[in-house]
Design an enzyme around this catalytic site. Sequence first.
Site, PDB file in Angstrom:
ATOM      1  N   HIS A  17       0.653  -8.775  -6.761  1.00  0.00           N
ATOM      2  CA  HIS A  17       1.789  -8.987  -5.872  1.00  0.00           C
ATOM      3  C   HIS A  17       1.524  -8.286  -4.547  1.00  0.00           C
ATOM      4  O   HIS A  17       1.107  -8.913  -3.586  1.00  0.00           O
ATOM      5  CB  HIS A  17       3.068  -8.481  -6.558  1.00  0.00           C
ATOM      6  CG  HIS A  17       4.308  -8.646  -5.730  1.00  0.00           C
ATOM      7  ND1 HIS A  17       5.287  -7.681  -5.659  1.00  0.00           N
ATOM      8  CD2 HIS A  17       4.706  -9.656  -4.940  1.00  0.00           C
ATOM      9  CE1 HIS A  17       6.251  -8.086  -4.858  1.00  0.00           C
ATOM     10  NE2 HIS A  17       5.925  -9.292  -4.399  1.00  0.00           N
TER      11      HIS A  17
ATOM     12  N   CYS B 220       6.365  -1.074  -8.948  1.00  0.00           N
ATOM     13  CA  CYS B 220       6.893  -1.363  -7.617  1.00  0.00           C
ATOM     14  C   CYS B 220       7.920  -2.481  -7.652  1.00  0.00           C
ATOM     15  O   CYS B 220       9.055  -2.317  -7.209  1.00  0.00           O
ATOM     16  CB  CYS B 220       5.754  -1.721  -6.655  1.00  0.00           C
ATOM     17  SG  CYS B 220       4.690  -0.313  -6.292  1.00  0.00           S
ATOM     18  N   HIS B 221       7.548  -3.642  -8.198  1.00  0.00           N
ATOM     19  CA  HIS B 221       8.462  -4.787  -8.160  1.00  0.00           C
ATOM     20  C   HIS B 221       8.612  -5.472  -9.508  1.00  0.00           C
ATOM     21  O   HIS B 221       9.043  -6.617  -9.576  1.00  0.00           O
ATOM     22  CB  HIS B 221       8.020  -5.783  -7.092  1.00  0.00           C
ATOM     23  CG  HIS B 221       7.810  -5.139  -5.761  1.00  0.00           C
ATOM     24  ND1 HIS B 221       6.573  -4.735  -5.330  1.00  0.00           N
ATOM     25  CD2 HIS B 221       8.681  -4.774  -4.800  1.00  0.00           C
ATOM     26  CE1 HIS B 221       6.684  -4.160  -4.152  1.00  0.00           C
ATOM     27  NE2 HIS B 221       7.956  -4.160  -3.802  1.00  0.00           N
ATOM     28  N   GLY B 222       8.195  -4.776 -10.582  1.00  0.00           N
ATOM     29  CA  GLY B 222       8.476  -5.264 -11.931  1.00  0.00           C
ATOM     30  C   GLY B 222       7.689  -6.481 -12.371  1.00  0.00           C
ATOM     31  O   GLY B 222       8.260  -7.428 -12.901  1.00  0.00           O
TER      32      GLY B 222
ATOM     33  N   PRO C  97       7.216 -10.959  -9.902  1.00  0.00           N
ATOM     34  CA  PRO C  97       6.818 -11.670  -8.675  1.00  0.00           C
ATOM     35  C   PRO C  97       5.324 -11.890  -8.474  1.00  0.00           C
ATOM     36  O   PRO C  97       4.938 -12.651  -7.600  1.00  0.00           O
ATOM     37  CB  PRO C  97       7.350 -10.757  -7.559  1.00  0.00           C
ATOM     38  CG  PRO C  97       7.347  -9.393  -8.159  1.00  0.00           C
ATOM     39  CD  PRO C  97       7.617  -9.575  -9.626  1.00  0.00           C
TER      40      PRO C  97
END
Lengths: 430, 203
Positions: free
Chosen positions: B143, B167-169, B182
């Site tokens: 990502h 950070c963003h799963g 993501p």
Amino acid sequence: MALHASTYEPKTRFGKWMDERLPIGRLMHTQFVDFPTPRNLNYWWTFGGILTFFLVAQIVTGVVLAMHYQPSAAEAFDSVEAIRRDVNYGWLMRNLHAVGASMFFLAAYIHIFRGLYYGSYKSPREVLWIIGVLIFLTMMATAFMGYSLPWGQMSFWAVTVITNLFSSLDSIYKGLGTAIVEWLWGGYAVSGVTLNRFYSLHYLLPFVIAGLVGLHLWALHLVGQNSPTGLDIKTPADAVPMHPYATSKDAVGMFAFLILFAWFVFFLPDYLGHPDNYTPANPMVTPPHIVPEWYFLPYYAILRAIPSKLFGVIAMFSSIAVLFFVPWLDTSRVRSTKYRPIYRWFFWLFVFTCLALGYLGSKPPEETYVFWARIFTAYYFAHFLIVLPIVGLLEKPRPLPGSITEAVLGKGAAAPPAPARATAAAKVKV
Amino acid sequence: MRSAALFLDAEAPVAIDAEEPTRRDFIILAANAFVAVGGAVALWPFIDQMNPDAGALALASIEVDISPVKVGQAITVLWRGKPVFIRHRTPEEIAAAKAVDVAELRDDSARNDALPETTPATDENRTKKGHEEWIVMVGICTHLGCIPKGQALGDKRGDYGGWLCPCHGSHYDTAGRIRKGPAPRNLEVPVYEFLTDTKLKIG
């Protein structure tokens, strides 16, 4: 600026919209396209443009070098070597920057001598001249700090010697000089701390120069350019628009100068430097023969010519400071040395003096050299303080032409009807 | 010289525009072209100086001793400035990775630098034959470049038992394939080989 009506007419809708909000296009057009330049400018007038180019070139290559350089005593020397050997095109960037500094000074010296020869400092250009001297001083400071960055032997000892100039103040007030020097060093000796601050200032000062150049141009464009006759533009016939006339002449001069620049960059990149600077800085050993870069040699000769620490330093700084007073030291009513039969000889004697001081500055401080350095130092100051005021009063100048046009086309030729107005000239194709 | 005459005539409309290109047209065009090409050529060194130099590009490889890594453990080694995950997978983790239908994956490419990009993202294609218990991947989330959790024993490993980017799963499975979140691609498998059963050469 009565002669100077702008023909700027924005062509696009965006151009019109912008012109009512931020007329930067109008400013550029008025100052660098339509701007009336004397029709008799010779190639010595191309050095202003060349200097602008070098300022920009030094900033651009400097920003690139800063991406790879390490400003610490432990890493500076190796990082410069890495730039020369490893970084893609690093050899080119480094050579452009190092040789560029020399070329910058060469162009600046030609520019200054041109101003002195044609009386470009005389009224109403005194402030223009003074800003020029300030630019020159800032250039010297920038070049000196830049020279310290490779952290070789010459770098280190140049920093030591030049910062120690301030220690001469100890003889005026005890401890003052030492305090200033330790403040400059950030310690009891030149060290990585000193290198780090010099690096910071070396990055800052070029932008100060850029600002001063802006003021220099402002002052220049307010009063207009001097010319080889020293006459002002009196009628439109005396002038041609800056573009394409002056700009194309500037381009020719610039390319000629860039050939010289390229020759050094590609074939003699280290010719203007010193081999000792490829030895890493060593605070325990001074190189046997220490001299500055060529562009500082005349001042170095003046410094060594005076057998007193304090007065040597004062003489060296005065050799620049005296330039500030030139507009008032010159008493001649005529600007251009072309029409000054007596002063002309002194001017070339002065040029010779500067070259001689440069040569003597490169020699070791031994008897004969010091003797001649004293003679030429004496003339250096006499030229400004005695020759300029007195010759101007005694000399009978040769008759001046009636106008710039007359100087170009001869007395018989009646001024042709507006030979080259901006609008008409731009359309002409030959 | 006819040029001088024309200059003096400048105020009069000089209608040469429509005629044959003149010598001056040619010179102006040639000069401008020269400057444009020269400028473009001169620009390249200023761009290229920011690229990694030959030293950085030189194919650097490292050797890793994996004998101390027990089943269920993982180590992270630095290769070309990047973290490389080496996990000694349990039989359950291998079974879970093999059970996945490649058609259901978000990214069906094995992302194995040793294999073509079109290779399907099966567990076999992301490991070495005969060494399926080892998975070796560049530990950088596809990502935005964070390092996923899951290497240390106490780490959260996400819904698929592999790695979870904090950070963003982004959730990666036990073969390092993106399953949720993501990130667009599976974790990259670098070129590597087993020199012996316990010695790995990466790069």
